[in-house]
Write an enzyme that holds these catalytic residues in place. Sequence first.
Site, short mmCIF file in Angstrom:
data_model
loop_
_atom_site.label_atom_id
_atom_site.label_comp_id
_atom_site.label_asym_id
_atom_site.label_seq_id
_atom_site.Cartn_x
_atom_site.Cartn_y
_atom_site.Cartn_z
CD GLU A 9 -3.03 -0.50 2.39
OE1 GLU A 9 -3.23 0.62 2.88
OE2 GLU A 9 -3.46 -1.55 2.89
CG ASP A 82 -1.88 -1.76 5.78
OD1 ASP A 82 -0.71 -2.06 5.48
OD2 ASP A 82 -2.22 -0.61 6.09
CG ASP A 84 -6.72 -3.41 7.90
OD1 ASP A 84 -6.65 -3.46 6.64
OD2 ASP A 84 -6.42 -2.37 8.53
CD GLU A 86 -10.60 0.74 4.27
OE1 GLU A 86 -10.91 1.43 3.29
OE2 GLU A 86 -11.42 0.38 5.13
CE1 TYR A 300 -1.70 -2.20 9.38
CE2 TYR A 300 -3.57 -3.36 10.34
CZ TYR A 300 -3.06 -2.43 9.45
OH TYR A 300 -3.91 -1.72 8.64
NE ARG A 302 -5.63 2.11 10.56
CZ ARG A 302 -4.60 2.51 9.82
NH1 ARG A 302 -3.80 1.60 9.30
NH2 ARG A 302 -4.38 3.78 9.60
CG HIS A 346 -4.51 -7.79 13.31
ND1 HIS A 346 -5.22 -6.66 13.05
CD2 HIS A 346 -4.22 -8.34 12.12
CE1 HIS A 346 -5.35 -6.53 11.75
NE2 HIS A 346 -4.76 -7.54 11.17
#
Length: 691
Positions: A9, A82, A84, A86, A300, A302, A346
């Site tokens: 990203e 990433d 997640d 998103e 990470y 989030r 996570h």
Amino acid sequence: MAHYLVIVESPAKVKTIKKFLGSNYTVMASNGHVRDLPKSQLGIDVEHDFEPKYITIRGKGEILASLRKEVKKADKVYLATDPDREGEAISWHLCKALKLEDKKTYRISFNEITKNAVKASIKNAREIDMDLVDAQQARRALDRIVGYEISPLLWAKVKRGLSAGRVQSVALRIIADREDEINAFIPEEYWTLEAILNVKGEKKPLRAKFYGTEKEKMTIRSREELDKILNDLEGASYSVEEVKKGERYKKAPVPFTTSTMQQEASKVLNFATQKTMRIAQQLYEGIDIKGNGTVGLITYLRTDSTRVSDEAESSVREFIGKSYGEQFVATSTAKQSDNKKIQDAHEAIRPTDVTRTPAAMKDSLTRDQFRLYQLIWKRFVASRMQPAKYETTSVKIDADDYRFTVAASKVVFEGFRTVYTESDEEKEEANVLLKGLDENSVLTKKEFDTKQHFTQPPAHYTEAALVKTLEELGIGRPSTYAPTISTIIARRYVAKENKNLYLTELGEVVNNIMKQSFPAIVDVNFTANMEGLLDKVAEGKVEWKSVIENFYPDLDEAVKTAEKELETVKIEDEVTDVICEECGCNMVVKYGPHGKFLACPGFPECRNTKPYLEKIGVKCPQCGKDIVIRKTKKGRRYYGCEDNPECDFMSWQKPSEKKCPKCGGYMVEKGSKLVCMNAECGYNENKKENS
């Protein structure tokens, strides 16, 4: 030789990941999303199964063109966005935009940007998880529908470019409700009483707090009650009834989640939530460390999880044993107290390598990066350490029918506190207990220390407190807290002053319209249930379009009803008796982004404007001129004298024209009451009695 393309990203990751992979790998960045819903229209076909219409984001054409060129050369494409919802959606959009259906395409994700994690992810490459993609599509579609359906209505009603949002409107409601509680709060008087006692054979006196009687705890509510107790204690003898020794343990904290990191960084470092996330992103993506090149320093950022990998667990325990001693290594691990659904698989936020101490990293980091890294590192190390152990002593002292108590504690083993103490850890007891104190000690009263207090209203929300509340209520997810808070501040619905969040006049208007016309959108339970449904989409238990299908008709109906009802209350320009000195017209009240102002109706020929000072029909208690509604620079409303700065009268609560019947002071409106502002008077009455 085979050639592989890895798409990430962020450009910051390219350098970090490139050095972990061989020369047959090319690493490129998509710079976030490449496709989105169009800005100029709703972009969701409500007539045809709520199909979203995605277009290439403006400015992303060049990036896509260079990615397509590399795709042609590649034997395999690895999508490393990433880890997640998103990120999963960005990978899926890249598949569509780059037409990767016929290519060997794999999704890889890693929780930390380290050589081991990146190489392991390539070995464990998988397909795109469409359940996660659909959860993101559902979230995006819901947010778009709420924003695009309601915002034009607010525009028409309040006459400026306002907006509503699915999560931001609830956050605004939470702040507004707290403001109402504060405004309605009536302080109550109470007193504290301490006996300062001499102990025979000891130089230092003992400070004992009034408890009540042997049977019950008492609150002293007035001077009269205090005087009665002091009168009863006249000539009383003091004796030690009980000395009780004990132990208390304070558990080590769990490692950071996104929410707890934002809260702690706000309290300890005074970082806004958005700043915390920006700096954490830099630490995750990679920092240039002298002698090591670019290195990802944290996992990470989030996450809702406090889980830690086995590898990290064993390395931190080994580190604690070597650095602090085996007696500091935790025998068991602190677990997250609740059993709520954890988003994604996570880990908690932790250093990627615990041996990279903050001191060793200091020269490679900016001041803010260092401070946040140090906070994350200390919290993680502390989470794997022994609890702190305290020796406690509590003493009961009797004086006739009354009882006083003394409590003291001292640390006998620091445990995790060697490394980390939490920002809101209660202050340690100041009482250093006399070693020789026991049931036979002879006590004599030296003096009493009495203090008057008033109960305090609930505190205004800070960013940290709002994040905690949103998380507890199940509203939003780790990635949404920072943008939500930033949005309501940027739109001037909320003003941030000295860490506190205050509702502005604009915020009040928007919140009232939302409560009146769209009660479901600003209903805390409704929003939390919606988050639960989105989690079920991510688990593959609910079809994403059915969530939209069930939500849309009610919203559409509410919008149509509001359109009819709100037409009738459209705000007209209010003509004032203020004359424009440039053209002689009566000036009118207009609405701007910062609230009301006076403007000349002759616009555009006459462009004269003035601040609007709205009178409330009450005279200033200091100088007798009119009290007007004023605003701080950031938009928080207060009441001040029209003659400011000559007269410095100000009040956060609305003053009343009625004077206090008890002392003659000025009174203010607090909820349904009128309250005297003279602290020593304390008179209050119901507002309706006054009408």
